[in-house]
Scaffold this motif. Structure first.
Motif, PDB file in Angstrom:
ATOM      1  N   TYR A 199       0.883  -1.151  -0.037  1.00 30.41           N
ATOM      2  CA  TYR A 199       0.274   0.141  -0.098  1.00 30.41           C
ATOM      3  C   TYR A 199       1.013   1.229  -0.013  1.00 30.41           C
ATOM      4  CZ  TYR A 199      -3.582   3.457   1.306  1.00 30.41           C
ATOM      5  OH  TYR A 199      -4.304   4.638   1.527  1.00 30.41           O
ATOM      6  N   SER A 200       0.735   2.120  -0.777  1.00 28.35           N
ATOM      7  CA  SER A 200       1.570   3.397  -0.945  1.00 28.35           C
ATOM      8  C   SER A 200       0.756   4.481  -1.602  1.00 28.35           C
ATOM      9  CB  SER A 200       2.619   2.974  -1.956  1.00 28.35           C
ATOM     10  OG  SER A 200       3.487   4.081  -2.305  1.00 28.35           O
ATOM     11  N   GLN A 201       0.866   5.758  -0.997  1.00 31.35           N
ATOM     12  CA  GLN A 201       0.564   6.924  -1.675  1.00 31.35           C
ATOM     13  C   GLN A 201       1.554   7.755  -1.937  1.00 31.35           C
ATOM     14  OE1 GLN A 201      -2.075   8.442   1.713  1.00 31.35           O
ATOM     15  NE2 GLN A 201      -3.782   7.253   0.770  1.00 31.35           N
ATOM     16  N   ARG A 202       2.631   7.472  -2.285  1.00 33.27           N
ATOM     17  CA  ARG A 202       3.707   8.434  -2.925  1.00 33.27           C
ATOM     18  C   ARG A 202       3.189   9.076  -4.028  1.00 33.27           C
ATOM     19  NH1 ARG A 202       8.713   7.935  -0.479  1.00 33.27           N
ATOM     20  NH2 ARG A 202       8.853   6.148   1.009  1.00 33.27           N
ATOM     21  N   PRO A 203       3.630  10.369  -4.384  1.00 28.76           N
ATOM     22  CA  PRO A 203       3.299  11.237  -5.277  1.00 28.76           C
ATOM     23  C   PRO A 203       4.163  10.494  -6.644  1.00 28.76           C
ATOM     24  CG  PRO A 203       5.158  12.315  -3.980  1.00 28.76           C
ATOM     25  CD  PRO A 203       4.784  11.047  -3.224  1.00 28.76           C
ATOM     26  N   THR A 204       3.256  11.047  -7.657  1.00 24.99           N
ATOM     27  CA  THR A 204       3.749  10.591  -8.928  1.00 24.99           C
ATOM     28  C   THR A 204       4.304  11.790  -9.802  1.00 24.99           C
ATOM     29  OG1 THR A 204       1.570  10.890  -9.931  1.00 24.99           O
ATOM     30  CG2 THR A 204       2.069   8.736  -9.252  1.00 24.99           C
ATOM     31  N   GLU A 205       4.361  13.130  -9.178  1.00 23.27           N
ATOM     32  CA  GLU A 205       4.828  14.120  -9.539  1.00 23.27           C
ATOM     33  C   GLU A 205       5.125  14.892  -8.452  1.00 23.27           C
ATOM     34  OE1 GLU A 205       0.642  16.424 -10.598  1.00 23.27           O
ATOM     35  OE2 GLU A 205       1.889  15.636 -12.432  1.00 23.27           O
ATOM     36  N   GLY A 206       6.075  15.925  -8.787  1.00 20.17           N
ATOM     37  CA  GLY A 206       6.494  16.705  -7.798  1.00 20.17           C
ATOM     38  C   GLY A 206       7.508  16.262  -7.028  1.00 20.17           C
ATOM     39  N   ALA A 207       7.618  16.672  -5.508  1.00 19.18           N
ATOM     40  CA  ALA A 207       8.550  16.230  -4.547  1.00 19.18           C
ATOM     41  C   ALA A 207       8.408  14.618  -4.625  1.00 19.18           C
ATOM     42  CB  ALA A 207       8.530  16.827  -3.393  1.00 19.18           C
TER      43      ALA A 207
END
Length: 501
Positions: free
Chosen positions: A446-454
């Protein structure tokens, strides 16, 4: 620190059986006591009826004398009483003239055994004070009171068992029958059922039997609790060579202790096999991955600068190799984590120094992204666990904070002691997590890491295992971890570990 909850009273619970046994120990004697008390009461009534019948027989025998109009017959009353009275049966004859009323109108006529004439007035005053003459007066109106205690002037105690009235033209005669308390009849009628010696002896034996029975149950429970504490000590302390069979003090649990030792041996062997398999699999995959990386280099030199398709293919190939390398590393961490869950280390870890070193190692990476790291570490803290497990926990939490922190953000790391626990808190200024997903972030993949930006550049290298590994490692060492959103934004991860003994 988590509290130990009491076990539920299952059908085969020892506590449940003790409760049922206690109920039986209370109910059975209560039923027997009530039944036997009723039998005893009926016996007393029969005995009392017999005594009353004896009083009526005496009254019947004396009636001709008492109703005679010839006063010369009165001296014969004392002689007639001697026929019926004795050491265990005491008789008194009292008389009240017709027309008189009240208890004080009665006076002694005769007694058996005989009463000294000097004591007659004292006897009469005693009977009057204790209300006996009131009962004598009541018999003339057909009201009879029985089984009353009476204290004679000489200090002896008697049990008044019957008062039989005889009416004559001259007045009311009353024949009073009593028995010494120490006599057989007096002892039968003069005390309650529970005061009988045989009942008290039976009660004492029953209480002793109950105490022995519950003592055996308590001894069994203490043995089980000691065995549980031994298991916890072996699990938590992790002493080398410590076995159940060697340290068990309960002979009846010897077989169980040996089976536990065999089970622990198999678990530790399984943990070793998992670690070895993780290393072998990682080594087996790393070799072809390294060969693929080497093979890409000459292809890159051969590709023409203007061939976009070739360059794109090389980029995809390099990305796939990096992704494969990341998956192999993640797979190895998962296998090692599973091994630690089966057989977690229980060492004394100098936590303050370890966390300080990890924070210092992260500063160059964090500063390169223009993120500030503030560490507040209490000196001299130790924890019970494994250094590698704790190092993985701190690194994964910091990786998570860095991945979600914006440029110019701040990460706070605090390590403090709270009673018997050491608390590690890491907070960031990222977007936080929806309230409904605070527990889900510890799930696998389970991950909510951003796909754009920081943090978007390395998003593809994360498999969603970092916080899952954190929770598994923390729980393996007897700790707990939780996540909550900061009041001003961002996420706080809090880890609690037991202090080293």
């Amino acid at each position: 620190m988590a509290t130990t909850a009491l076990p539920p009273l299952r059908a085969h619970s020892l506590v449940r059986r003790v409760v049922l046994l206690a109920g039986a120990f209370i109910a059975v004697p209560l039923v027997l006591y009530i039944t036997l008390r009723d039998v005893y009461s009926e016996r007393q009534l029969l005995l009392l009826e017999g005594v009353r019948e004896q009083g009526r027989l005496v009254a019947t025998a004396l009636t001709p004398l008492l109703q005679a109009e010839d006063v010369s017959a009165l001296p014969k009353i004392a002689g007639e009483l001697d026929r019926f009275g004795g050491p265990e049966t005491r008789l008194k004859v009292l008389f009240r003239k017709s027309g008189d009323a009240g208890a004080s109108s009665f006076y002694f006529v005769a007694a058996a055994p005989a009463v000294d004439t000097n004591q007659l007035d004292d006897e009469r005053q005693t009977l009057l004070k204790q209300g006996i003459l009131e009962k004598v007066a009541a018999t003339c109106n057909d009201r009879v009171a029985l089984a009353d205690r009476y204290h004679a002037p000489d200090g002896s105690e008697e049990l008044l068992t019957s008062i039989t009235p005889v009416l004559s033209p001259t007045g009311c005669w009353a024949i009073v029958m009593s028995h010494p308390i120490e006599s057989i009849i007096g002892s039968q009628l003069g005390r309650p059922y529970w005061a009988r010696p045989e009942v008290q002896i039976a009660g004492a034996i029953y209480i002793l039997l109950a105490a022995l029975t519950f003592g055996v149950f308590l001894s069994i429970r203490r043995s089980v609790v000691r065995f549980r504490d031994l298991a916890q000590e072996i699990r938590v302390d992790g002493k080398d060579g410590a076995t159940f069979a060697e340290r068990n003090e309960v002979a009846e649990l010897g077989g169980v202790a040996r089976e536990f030792d065999r089970m622990i041996g198999r678990l530790r062997a399984s943990a070793r096999h998992l670690r070895q398999a993780a290393q072998d699999n990682a080594h087996a995959f790393k070799t072809p991955i390294a060969i693929m990386r080497q093979a890409i280099e000459p292809l890159r030199r051969l590709a023409t600068t203007g061939d976009d398709r070739a360059n794109r293919a090389l980029q995809i190939l390099e990305s796939s190799v990096d992704r494969l390398d990341s998956l192999v590393a993640a797979s190895r961490r998962m296998d090692e984590t599973m091994a630690e869950l089966v057989d977690p280390p229980r060492e004394r870890v100098h936590l303050s120094a370890l966390v300080g070193r990890i924070a210092a190692g992260y500063r160059p990476l964090i500063e390169g992204r223009r993120i500030a790291l503030y560490a507040d570490i209490e000196a001299g803290l130790t924890a019970q666990g494994g250094e590698e497990l704790i190092e993985t926990i701190v690194e994964n939490i910091l990786d998570n904070a860095v991945g979600f922190s914006p440029e110019g953000g701040r990460i706070d790391l605090a390590l403090k002691r709270n009673g018997s626990r050491v608390i590690l808190k890491v907070s960031d200024q990222g977007p936080g997590v929806p309230e409904g997903d605070l527990e889900r972030i510890f799930e696998r993949q389970y991950s909510q890491r951003p796909t754009e930006g920081a943090g978007a550049d390395d998003h593809r290298w994360h498999s969603g295992l970092g916080l899952w590994i954190v929770r598994r490692n923390v729980e393996a060492m007897g700790g707990d971890v939780k996540a909550l959103n900061a009041p001003k934004g961002g996420l706080i991860l809090s880890v609690s570990l037991p202090v080293a003994r």
